[in-house]
Write a protein that holds these residues in place. Sequence first.
Motif, PDB file in Angstrom:
ATOM      1  N   VAL A  96       4.784  38.400 -30.900  1.00 22.20           N
ATOM      2  CA  VAL A  96       5.591  38.952 -29.943  1.00 22.20           C
ATOM      3  C   VAL A  96       4.808  39.746 -28.963  1.00 22.20           C
ATOM      4  CG1 VAL A  96       7.594  40.330 -29.213  1.00 22.20           C
ATOM      5  CG2 VAL A  96       7.776  39.071 -31.169  1.00 22.20           C
ATOM      6  N   VAL A  97       4.737  39.332 -27.605  1.00 18.90           N
ATOM      7  CA  VAL A  97       3.833  39.719 -26.900  1.00 18.90           C
ATOM      8  C   VAL A  97       4.772  41.210 -25.903  1.00 18.90           C
ATOM      9  CG1 VAL A  97       2.473  39.634 -24.684  1.00 18.90           C
ATOM     10  CG2 VAL A  97       2.464  38.065 -26.239  1.00 18.90           C
ATOM     11  N   VAL A  98       4.135  42.210 -26.112  1.00 17.11           N
ATOM     12  CA  VAL A  98       5.062  43.297 -25.670  1.00 17.11           C
ATOM     13  C   VAL A  98       3.948  43.955 -24.310  1.00 17.11           C
ATOM     14  CG1 VAL A  98       5.897  45.739 -25.904  1.00 17.11           C
ATOM     15  CG2 VAL A  98       5.740  44.144 -27.761  1.00 17.11           C
ATOM     16  N   ASP A  99       4.704  43.939 -23.397  1.00 22.87           N
ATOM     17  CA  ASP A  99       4.213  44.298 -21.923  1.00 22.87           C
ATOM     18  C   ASP A  99       4.337  46.088 -22.176  1.00 22.87           C
ATOM     19  OD1 ASP A  99       3.371  45.262 -19.466  1.00 22.87           O
ATOM     20  OD2 ASP A  99       4.532  43.981 -18.335  1.00 22.87           O
ATOM     21  N   GLN A 143      10.118  53.007 -23.194  1.00 24.68           N
ATOM     22  CA  GLN A 143      10.454  51.400 -23.102  1.00 24.68           C
ATOM     23  C   GLN A 143       9.661  50.704 -23.818  1.00 24.68           C
ATOM     24  OE1 GLN A 143       9.519  51.594 -18.917  1.00 24.68           O
ATOM     25  NE2 GLN A 143      11.286  50.424 -18.337  1.00 24.68           N
ATOM     26  N   VAL A 144       8.586  50.879 -24.194  1.00 29.37           N
ATOM     27  CA  VAL A 144       7.445  50.155 -25.042  1.00 29.37           C
ATOM     28  C   VAL A 144       8.087  50.248 -26.358  1.00 29.37           C
ATOM     29  CG1 VAL A 144       5.292  49.675 -25.536  1.00 29.37           C
ATOM     30  CG2 VAL A 144       5.472  50.369 -23.276  1.00 29.37           C
ATOM     31  N   ALA A 145       8.372  51.348 -26.781  1.00 28.08           N
ATOM     32  CA  ALA A 145       8.870  51.752 -28.339  1.00 28.08           C
ATOM     33  C   ALA A 145      10.155  50.747 -28.454  1.00 28.08           C
ATOM     34  CB  ALA A 145       8.879  53.086 -28.505  1.00 28.08           C
ATOM     35  N   SER A 146      11.008  50.835 -27.443  1.00 31.81           N
ATOM     36  CA  SER A 146      12.266  50.278 -27.604  1.00 31.81           C
ATOM     37  C   SER A 146      11.996  48.600 -27.819  1.00 31.81           C
ATOM     38  CB  SER A 146      13.221  50.695 -26.462  1.00 31.81           C
ATOM     39  OG  SER A 146      14.025  49.682 -26.191  1.00 31.81           O
ATOM     40  N   ALA A 147      11.106  48.252 -26.869  1.00 35.92           N
ATOM     41  CA  ALA A 147      10.946  46.447 -26.950  1.00 35.92           C
ATOM     42  C   ALA A 147      10.303  46.336 -28.081  1.00 35.92           C
ATOM     43  CB  ALA A 147       9.980  46.290 -25.840  1.00 35.92           C
ATOM     44  N   ILE A 148       9.616  47.152 -28.820  1.00 37.42           N
ATOM     45  CA  ILE A 148       8.802  46.888 -30.263  1.00 37.42           C
ATOM     46  C   ILE A 148       9.798  46.924 -31.113  1.00 37.42           C
ATOM     47  CG2 ILE A 148       7.390  47.869 -31.836  1.00 37.42           C
ATOM     48  CD1 ILE A 148       5.470  48.716 -29.595  1.00 37.42           C
ATOM     49  N   ARG A 149      10.911  48.107 -31.307  1.00 39.13           N
ATOM     50  CA  ARG A 149      11.911  47.953 -32.196  1.00 39.13           C
ATOM     51  C   ARG A 149      12.865  46.898 -32.140  1.00 39.13           C
ATOM     52  NH1 ARG A 149      12.502  53.395 -30.661  1.00 39.13           N
ATOM     53  NH2 ARG A 149      14.157  52.940 -29.323  1.00 39.13           N
ATOM     54  N   ALA A 150      13.023  46.356 -30.901  1.00 35.83           N
ATOM     55  CA  ALA A 150      13.951  45.280 -30.744  1.00 35.83           C
ATOM     56  C   ALA A 150      13.494  44.033 -31.401  1.00 35.83           C
ATOM     57  CB  ALA A 150      14.324  44.734 -29.257  1.00 35.83           C
ATOM     58  N   ALA A 151      12.018  43.699 -31.163  1.00 33.88           N
ATOM     59  CA  ALA A 151      11.350  42.615 -31.507  1.00 33.88           C
ATOM     60  C   ALA A 151      11.355  42.434 -33.144  1.00 33.88           C
ATOM     61  CB  ALA A 151       9.927  42.658 -31.122  1.00 33.88           C
TER      62      ALA A 151
END
Length: 220
Positions: free
Chosen positions: A189-192, A199-207
Amino acid sequence: MANEKFITFEGPEGSGKSTHILLLADYLREHGIEVIVTREPGGTPTGEAIRDLLQHGGSGEVPVPRAEVLLFLASRAQHVERFIRPALASGSWVLCDRFEDSTLAYQGYGRGFDVDKLRAMNHFATHGLKPDLTLLLDVLPEISRARLLARQTQTSAAPDRIEREAEAFHIRLRNGFLELARQEPSRFVVVDTVGEQKQVASAIRAAVIRRLMGGDPNEH
Ligand code: T5A
């Protein structure tokens, strides 16, 4: 809760791996999951000694590029057999700051060694262990440079040997990471990471919730 999982964090220097691996570990522990955090090179006494040789010139001599490849792989072989596999066997989730994709990106795309040869050598070192999920924290070289400069000013730490590589090297390795992610979309999963850390932490948790916990990120 769930069976053991092996998650790797990858990306250029300053993309936020060390920051976000700890935030994810806290989140998983809050959900009753046993988590171990580790890193490469390192993770075992042998690996940490190799890290010192590679990053801080511990032997007083700069390793030649072929020796550099073998040292990263020696650290990984020890780490997999003595630390990662036993931790997974005990039911823990293992979160690892860098793994095989760093060798492919830095020594392959960055230094120019044949990527398929490196894959085969890596397979020898890991005995075929693959991550269940790889979070590629993506960052533009100019942003990562600015973050590292800010940190160096705060801590008075000097840049390490690889951080001092030329701009072109950092562009090649970032593109290399993105190419690896394109080749294996089911693992990556690529996280910007341009946005705020929250925001980054939340994108990581979602993935992680979507890919490994079989859930809907909106329900957590
Ligand atoms: N290597 C490694 C290889 O060449 N081949 C291999 O096979 C392997 C395994 C490892 C070096 O070895 C090379 C790659 C590396 O050059 P390292 O010290 O582990 O060296 O280096 P990094 O993993 O790159 O560690 P860094 O600490 O430099 O980067 P991180 O962990 O990605 O970033 P982090 O979390 O420390 O954040 C850096 C700074 O940015 C801020 C943080 O607060 C921190 O100050 N930051 C943000 N600022 C604003 N917005 C955000 N979203 C931010 N996220 C973080």
